[in-house]
Design a protein around this motif. Structure first.
Motif, PDB file in Angstrom:
ATOM      1  N   LEU A 193       2.173   1.742  -3.516  1.00 17.10           N
ATOM      2  CA  LEU A 193       1.136   2.303  -4.384  1.00 17.10           C
ATOM      3  C   LEU A 193       0.989   3.807  -4.167  1.00 17.10           C
ATOM      4  CD1 LEU A 193      -1.708  -0.385  -4.119  1.00 17.10           C
ATOM      5  CD2 LEU A 193      -0.238   0.056  -6.101  1.00 17.10           C
ATOM      6  N   PHE A 220      -3.428   6.070   2.659  1.00 18.83           N
ATOM      7  CA  PHE A 220      -1.979   5.923   2.572  1.00 18.83           C
ATOM      8  C   PHE A 220      -1.357   7.081   1.792  1.00 18.83           C
ATOM      9  CE2 PHE A 220      -3.419   1.632   3.512  1.00 18.83           C
ATOM     10  CZ  PHE A 220      -2.513   1.240   4.485  1.00 18.83           C
ATOM     11  N   GLN A 267      -9.670   3.797   0.230  1.00 19.51           N
ATOM     12  CA  GLN A 267      -8.720   3.273   1.210  1.00 19.51           C
ATOM     13  C   GLN A 267      -7.284   3.634   0.819  1.00 19.51           C
ATOM     14  OE1 GLN A 267     -10.085   2.104   3.913  1.00 19.51           O
ATOM     15  NE2 GLN A 267     -12.131   2.167   3.006  1.00 19.51           N
ATOM     16  N   ARG A 268      -6.989   3.584  -0.455  1.00 21.14           N
ATOM     17  CA  ARG A 268      -5.650   3.979  -0.897  1.00 21.14           C
ATOM     18  C   ARG A 268      -5.374   5.450  -0.595  1.00 21.14           C
ATOM     19  NH1 ARG A 268      -7.221   1.090  -5.526  1.00 21.14           N
ATOM     20  NH2 ARG A 268      -7.327   2.997  -6.758  1.00 21.14           N
ATOM     21  N   ASN A 289       0.820  -1.206   0.000  1.00 19.57           N
ATOM     22  CA  ASN A 289       0.000   0.000   0.000  1.00 19.57           C
ATOM     23  C   ASN A 289       0.859   1.264   0.000  1.00 19.57           C
ATOM     24  OD1 ASN A 289      -3.174  -0.406   0.527  1.00 19.57           O
ATOM     25  ND2 ASN A 289      -2.076  -2.124   1.434  1.00 19.57           N
ATOM     26  N   PHE A 313      -6.886  -2.559  -0.487  1.00 23.09           N
ATOM     27  CA  PHE A 313      -6.076  -1.772  -1.423  1.00 23.09           C
ATOM     28  C   PHE A 313      -6.738  -1.596  -2.780  1.00 23.09           C
ATOM     29  CE2 PHE A 313      -4.786  -6.216  -1.560  1.00 23.09           C
ATOM     30  CZ  PHE A 313      -4.868  -6.510  -2.901  1.00 23.09           C
ATOM     31  N   TYR A 314      -7.733  -2.409  -3.093  1.00 22.69           N
ATOM     32  CA  TYR A 314      -8.443  -2.292  -4.363  1.00 22.69           C
ATOM     33  C   TYR A 314      -9.454  -1.149  -4.355  1.00 22.69           C
ATOM     34  CZ  TYR A 314     -11.495  -5.065  -1.363  1.00 22.69           C
ATOM     35  OH  TYR A 314     -12.217  -5.517  -0.284  1.00 22.69           O
ATOM     36  N   HIS A 341     -10.277   2.790  -3.943  1.00 22.69           N
ATOM     37  CA  HIS A 341      -9.547   4.051  -4.051  1.00 22.69           C
ATOM     38  C   HIS A 341      -9.670   4.889  -2.791  1.00 22.69           C
ATOM     39  CE1 HIS A 341     -12.976   6.866  -4.693  1.00 22.69           C
ATOM     40  NE2 HIS A 341     -13.572   5.803  -5.176  1.00 22.69           N
ATOM     41  N   GLU A 367      -5.231  -1.611   4.740  1.00 22.50           N
ATOM     42  CA  GLU A 367      -4.232  -2.353   3.961  1.00 22.50           C
ATOM     43  C   GLU A 367      -4.825  -3.565   3.263  1.00 22.50           C
ATOM     44  OE1 GLU A 367      -3.751  -4.137   8.168  1.00 22.50           O
ATOM     45  OE2 GLU A 367      -4.466  -2.302   7.220  1.00 22.50           O
ATOM     46  N   HIS A 368      -5.920  -4.121   3.818  1.00 18.68           N
ATOM     47  CA  HIS A 368      -6.586  -5.257   3.185  1.00 18.68           C
ATOM     48  C   HIS A 368      -7.516  -4.826   2.049  1.00 18.68           C
ATOM     49  CE1 HIS A 368      -5.298  -8.490   5.868  1.00 18.68           C
ATOM     50  NE2 HIS A 368      -5.466  -7.664   6.881  1.00 18.68           N
TER      51      HIS A 368
END
Length: 239
Positions: free
Chosen positions: A27, A211, A207-208, A24, A202-203, A205, A199-200
């Motif tokens: 990314l 990070f 949640q990304r 993550n 990550f697919y 957007h 982190e689980h």
């Protein structure tokens, strides 16, 4: 150079979780180094930190009462509390994940509810890495700027939750029963704690974006620049 993030993990299971967190960070444009209790961990050598998930936090840290179902790691508690305090003193950003969100709060003088689902009886109770729990993002927060205010489906692997806020923190999200699910710092340095495990996810957007916010703050910290303007500038036009 990509900002370097120190990532705390459990000594038992961190070998499984750290690669996912590191992915993550990659990314988001950062890189991670794993920290565990009993080994060197120096805030001065990184640009930011992630306090990861794991066992419950000892109530000794905030004057609570021990319950028999708690699984504790006193050595990790001491390490992570020190790291948060040093990060605040050195102006380094912090992301807290699940237990880490609770530690961020405790290290800043807050308290936890050890039986959160007993207190919030109407909260959805799940124990899964799948996004089944609904959280509601508080408008006009930094989390809302990055993840939007549309109700968010997240995972849940916790029994404790933040109750009394630590110094400088505000509520950024609650679940449908009112339990606090995210907290964030209102002043420098950047700090955000989420009760779920992005982190689980990550697919997704949204949640990304969590990070990316940390990495933006860490990049600013590495340049000795103010973090919050950089984080706010990088916020997408979230729904």
């Amino acid at each position: 150079m990509k900002p370097l993030i120190g990532v705390t993990t459990s000594a038992r299971s961190g070998w499984r979780i750290f690669p996912l967190v590191a992915f993550n960070l990659w990314l988001a444009g950062g890189r991670g180094v794993r920290w565990v209790a009993g080994r060197p961990s120096d805030v001065a050598e990184v640009d930011g930190i992630i306090i990861g998930g794991g066992d419950d936090i000892s109530p000794d840290l905030y004057g609570g009462q021990l319950i028999t179902s708690s699984t504790l790691d006193d050595e990790r508690d001491a390490m992570e509390r020190r790291l948060v305090e040093e990060a605040m003193a050195q102006g380094k950003p912090v992301l807290g994940i699940c237990r880490g969100s609770q530690m961020l709060n405790v290290a800043l003088g807050g308290r936890l509810d050890q039986d959160a689902y007993g207190t919030y009886a109407t909260s959805e109770r799940f124990w899964t890495i799948l996004p089944r729990k609904t959280v509601e993002i508080v408008p006009q927060t930094r989390l809302a700027a990055h993840a939007g205010t549309v109700p968010m489906k997240v995972n849940a692997l916790h029994s404790q939750a933040v109750t009394t806020l630590g110094q400088g923190l505000r509520v950024a999200a609650r679940d449908t029963g009112g339990m606090i699910q995210a907290v964030e710092r209102t002043e420098e340095p950047f700090a955000l704690g989420v009760q779920w495990h992005p982190e689980h996810l990550f697919y997704a957007h949204r949640q990304r974006a969590i990070f990316r916010a940390l990495v933006s703050a860490a990049r600013a910290a590495s340049r000795k620049e103010a973090q919050l303007p950089q984080v706010d500038t990088g916020a997408p036009q979230a729904p």
